[in-house]
Design a protein around this motif. Structure first.
Motif, PDB file in Angstrom:
ATOM      1  N   HIS A 179     -10.410   1.067 -30.145  1.00 35.89           N
ATOM      2  CA  HIS A 179     -11.007   2.228 -30.250  1.00 35.89           C
ATOM      3  C   HIS A 179     -10.040   3.584 -30.775  1.00 35.89           C
TER       4      HIS A 179
ATOM      5  N   ASP B 184     -11.341 -13.427 -25.585  1.00 29.50           N
ATOM      6  CA  ASP B 184     -11.044 -11.935 -26.060  1.00 29.50           C
ATOM      7  C   ASP B 184     -12.061 -11.549 -26.713  1.00 29.50           C
TER       8      ASP B 184
ATOM      9  N   ARG C 204      -5.807 -10.861 -34.839  1.00 28.31           N
ATOM     10  CA  ARG C 204      -4.858 -11.214 -34.076  1.00 28.31           C
ATOM     11  C   ARG C 204      -4.549 -12.642 -34.278  1.00 28.31           C
TER      12      ARG C 204
ATOM     13  N   SER D  71     -11.066  -7.316 -23.571  1.00 26.32           N
ATOM     14  CA  SER D  71     -10.348  -6.850 -22.380  1.00 26.32           C
ATOM     15  C   SER D  71     -10.260  -4.960 -22.354  1.00 26.32           C
ATOM     16  N   ARG D  72     -10.105  -4.422 -21.343  1.00 26.55           N
ATOM     17  CA  ARG D  72     -10.157  -3.119 -21.347  1.00 26.55           C
ATOM     18  C   ARG D  72      -9.035  -2.504 -22.295  1.00 26.55           C
ATOM     19  N   LYS D  73      -7.798  -3.248 -22.239  1.00 28.91           N
ATOM     20  CA  LYS D  73      -6.799  -2.748 -23.123  1.00 28.91           C
ATOM     21  C   LYS D  73      -7.104  -2.827 -24.720  1.00 28.91           C
ATOM     22  N   ASP D  74      -7.780  -4.163 -25.141  1.00 25.22           N
ATOM     23  CA  ASP D  74      -8.002  -4.385 -26.443  1.00 25.22           C
ATOM     24  C   ASP D  74      -8.851  -3.125 -26.721  1.00 25.22           C
ATOM     25  N   GLN D  75     -10.038  -2.959 -25.855  1.00 25.97           N
ATOM     26  CA  GLN D  75     -10.913  -1.763 -26.247  1.00 25.97           C
ATOM     27  C   GLN D  75     -10.569  -0.630 -26.405  1.00 25.97           C
ATOM     28  N   GLU D  76      -9.488  -0.072 -25.664  1.00 27.69           N
ATOM     29  CA  GLU D  76      -8.804   1.128 -25.889  1.00 27.69           C
ATOM     30  C   GLU D  76      -7.916   1.086 -27.301  1.00 27.69           C
ATOM     31  N   THR D  77      -7.252   0.133 -27.332  1.00 30.90           N
ATOM     32  CA  THR D  77      -6.414   0.029 -28.749  1.00 30.90           C
ATOM     33  C   THR D  77      -7.053   0.123 -29.798  1.00 30.90           C
TER      34      THR D  77
END
Ligand SMILES: Nc1ncnc2c1ncn2[C@@H]1O[C@H](COP(=O)(O)OP(=O)(O)O)[C@@H](O)[C@H]1O
Ligand SMILES: [Mg+2]
Length: 257
Positions: free
Chosen positions: A131, A118, A106, A123-129
């Motif tokens: 993954h 970060d 990024r 964040s949960r969102k970054d982890q999901e993206t």
């Protein structure tokens, strides 16, 4: 279709040496192009002109509609975010995990404090993206593995995921498969090309490996001593044009000796 990358008589020198010599071509949005040519022919310099790490000494380089020599720092940063580069030797940080390396893709879009946070506490969102990205490149189980523990092929996949995380319009890869065996190299090139078909980003890859270039790329641009000596679809190029590209001239042999 719009031009993604356009060079007009672009020249780049290092002292007396002309690394890129009056190069002109246009690459359309979504095209897949391989830059081929012997070592020292100017492939890396060409990539550095396209990703705006260098400004041409003469001529123009236009990327996504912007002339790179005219841009102010902020505009340059915006453009760079849209052009992801996978450098030669991948540029991964060995002691960080796969997810941390992807987050580094990024770049400077966020402030230093936020970037550090970060990185340390994704964040949960970054982890999901991320993954999901690692799943696309086939290493979804390596999210929290340190890069130093990964194989050559797995590292290439982390570098690809890092580029994709930028959601770029263009991906440039400089000899991305130089450090692995041929079967692994083929898998990685195949992956880069099929992802570009799915996502529509423009893909330019410099490749030493002529066979892979011919198999996967609809267009080859051949460089020799900084000049474009061939440009076309692999099936339209003469066998002799391709072999000559890699044959050393007498002059080059003298320089080599
Ligand atoms: N930073 C530099 N300083 C001086 N000469 C350079 C530099 N980078 C590249 N060159 C020279 O420019 C020419 C093209 O190099 P390069 O773009 O790295 O070719 P390739 O990637 O095809 O091997 C070579 O002769 C190389 O030695
Ligand atoms: Mg190079």
């Amino acid at each position: 279709m719009s031009h993604s990358i356009q060079l007009e008589n672009a020249t780049c020198r290092f002292g007396d040496l002309v690394a890129v010599d009056e190069v002109s071509f246009s690459i359309e949005a979504g095209e897949r192009v391989a830059f081929i040519g012997p070592s020292g022919s100017g492939k890396t310099t060409l990539i550095r002109l396209i990703n705006s790490m260098r400004v041409p000494d003469e001529g123009t380089v236009t990327v996504l509609g912007e002339g790179i020599a005219d841009l102010k720092v902020k505009e340059l940063r915006t453009l760079r975010a849209r052009v992801a580069t996978i450098p030669q030797h991948l540029g991964l940080v060995e002691n960080l995990t796969a997810i941390q390396n992807v987050i580094l893709g990024r770049g400077g879009k966020r402030g230093t404090f936020r970037s550090l946070r970060d990185l340390l506490f994704p964040s949960r969102k970054d982890q999901e993206t991320i993954h999901a990205l690692l799943d696309r490149v086939g290493i979804e189980d390596k999210l929290f593995t340190r890069v130093s523990q990964l194989s050559g092929g797995q590292r290439q996949r982390v570098a690809i995921a890092r580029a994709l995380f930028q959601e770029p319009d263009v991906i440039l890869a400089d000899e991305p498969v130089s450090a692995v065996d041929p079967a692994r190299a083929r898998d990685t090139v195949d992956l880069l090309c099929s992802l570009s078909e799915e996502d529509g980003y423009t893909l330019c890859v410099s490749l030493h490996h002529l066979e892979l270039a011919r198999e996967f790329f609809p267009r080859l641009i051949g460089l020799r001593s900084g000049k474009v000596v061939l440009d076309g679809a692999p099936e339209t190029l003469q066998e002799s044009e391709l072999t000559e590209l890699y044959e050393l001239s007498d002059e080059e042999m003298m320089a080599d000796a």
